[in-house]
Design a protein around this motif. Structure first.
Motif, PDB file in Angstrom:
ATOM      1  N   THR A  21     -26.513  32.317 -31.124  1.00 58.20           N
ATOM      2  CA  THR A  21     -25.662  31.307 -30.478  1.00 58.20           C
ATOM      3  C   THR A  21     -24.333  31.199 -31.201  1.00 58.20           C
ATOM      4  OG1 THR A  21     -27.633  30.105 -29.779  1.00 58.20           O
ATOM      5  CG2 THR A  21     -25.553  28.906 -29.715  1.00 58.20           C
ATOM      6  N   ARG A  65     -28.946  23.868 -23.600  1.00 60.34           N
ATOM      7  CA  ARG A  65     -28.796  25.022 -22.704  1.00 60.34           C
ATOM      8  C   ARG A  65     -28.461  26.288 -23.488  1.00 60.34           C
ATOM      9  NH1 ARG A  65     -27.970  26.367 -17.264  1.00 60.34           N
ATOM     10  NH2 ARG A  65     -26.331  27.894 -16.928  1.00 60.34           N
ATOM     11  N   LEU A  66     -27.540  26.176 -24.447  1.00 55.25           N
ATOM     12  CA  LEU A  66     -27.185  27.330 -25.280  1.00 55.25           C
ATOM     13  C   LEU A  66     -28.394  27.842 -26.057  1.00 55.25           C
ATOM     14  CD1 LEU A  66     -23.753  26.155 -26.747  1.00 55.25           C
ATOM     15  CD2 LEU A  66     -24.121  28.106 -25.206  1.00 55.25           C
ATOM     16  N   ASP A  98     -31.624  27.331 -25.440  1.00 46.26           N
ATOM     17  CA  ASP A  98     -32.649  27.872 -24.540  1.00 46.26           C
ATOM     18  C   ASP A  98     -32.315  29.302 -24.125  1.00 46.26           C
ATOM     19  OD1 ASP A  98     -34.163  25.571 -24.635  1.00 46.26           O
ATOM     20  OD2 ASP A  98     -33.467  24.800 -22.701  1.00 46.26           O
ATOM     21  N   ARG A  99     -31.053  29.557 -23.824  1.00 46.50           N
ATOM     22  CA  ARG A  99     -30.622  30.911 -23.437  1.00 46.50           C
ATOM     23  C   ARG A  99     -30.803  31.889 -24.594  1.00 46.50           C
ATOM     24  NH1 ARG A  99     -29.359  32.103 -18.051  1.00 46.50           N
ATOM     25  NH2 ARG A  99     -28.966  30.106 -17.099  1.00 46.50           N
ATOM     26  N   ALA A 100     -30.405  31.463 -25.789  1.00 50.17           N
ATOM     27  CA  ALA A 100     -30.540  32.330 -26.964  1.00 50.17           C
ATOM     28  C   ALA A 100     -32.013  32.604 -27.260  1.00 50.17           C
ATOM     29  CB  ALA A 100     -29.856  31.701 -28.167  1.00 50.17           C
ATOM     30  N   LEU A 134     -34.530  32.598 -25.090  1.00 50.78           N
ATOM     31  CA  LEU A 134     -35.022  33.509 -24.059  1.00 50.78           C
ATOM     32  C   LEU A 134     -34.556  34.943 -24.324  1.00 50.78           C
ATOM     33  CD1 LEU A 134     -36.516  33.917 -21.377  1.00 50.78           C
ATOM     34  CD2 LEU A 134     -34.376  33.356 -20.213  1.00 50.78           C
ATOM     35  N   TYR A 135     -33.273  35.107 -24.640  1.00 56.12           N
ATOM     36  CA  TYR A 135     -32.736  36.435 -24.904  1.00 56.12           C
ATOM     37  C   TYR A 135     -33.437  37.074 -26.100  1.00 56.12           C
ATOM     38  CZ  TYR A 135     -29.501  40.235 -25.728  1.00 56.12           C
ATOM     39  OH  TYR A 135     -28.966  41.484 -25.913  1.00 56.12           O
TER      40      TYR A 135
END
Length: 166
Positions: free
Chosen positions: A13, A39-40, A42-44, A46-47
């Protein structure tokens, strides 16, 4: 042993938005943090989880998860507990197989909060003493240390071998 390496969700992130904006987000306006950070992260998460799974499926037997941002020079305890610790807990719960979590120095103050993560070992920087890291972990998890670069370049082979065993 096939070893893979990836940047963990906290540091990813920071890499994506920049270290200064990331630390400002952690320490700044709580409304802005509440709006953007989940949100940031969660995306990191998941990635990184997908990245780790792909490496395991490709035959990787050990993951080296690097988290250079997780240190007490950049994160205060509140930022660590509200952001880094939950992100690392979520991420490591999704791992399949062996993993080493590598934190940068100094990070000993955070280690007691991480001892229950689902990792095989912790790695530390040369500023964090291995015996202190072992004590902070409670002796239940393996520890991987690093030797100072100058020792690797200028050291006597017997000295390097002895320090490697410690």
């Amino acid at each position: 042993v096939v070893v893979g390496a990836l940047v963990g969700p906290v540091s990813l992130t920071s890499l994506l938005i920049g270290a200064r904006p990331f630390v400002s987000l952690l320490r700044g306006d709580s409304r802005r943090r509440a709006l953007l950070l989940p949100r940031l992260m969660d995306r990191a998460d998941l990635y990184c989880s997908n990245w780790a799974r792909a490496m395991h499926e490709a035959g990787c037997q050990l993951l080296f998860v690097i988290e250079p941002l997780v240190n007490s020079l950049l994160l205060d305890e509140q930022s660590f507990l509200s952001c880094a610790q939950p992100a690392l807990s979520s991420f490591t719960s999704r791992l399949r197989g062996e993993a080493v979590l590598a934190l940068s120095s100094p990070s000993l103050s955070f280690v007691p909060h991480l001892r229950n993560l689902d990792v095989s070992a912790f790695a530390c920087g040369e500023q964090d003493a291995l015996d202190s890291l072992r004590r902070a972990l409670g002796g239940s998890i393996r520890v991987v240390g690093s030797l100072p670069n100058n020792l690797l370049v200028d050291g006597v082979p017997d000295q390097i071998a002895q320090l490697s065993r410690e």
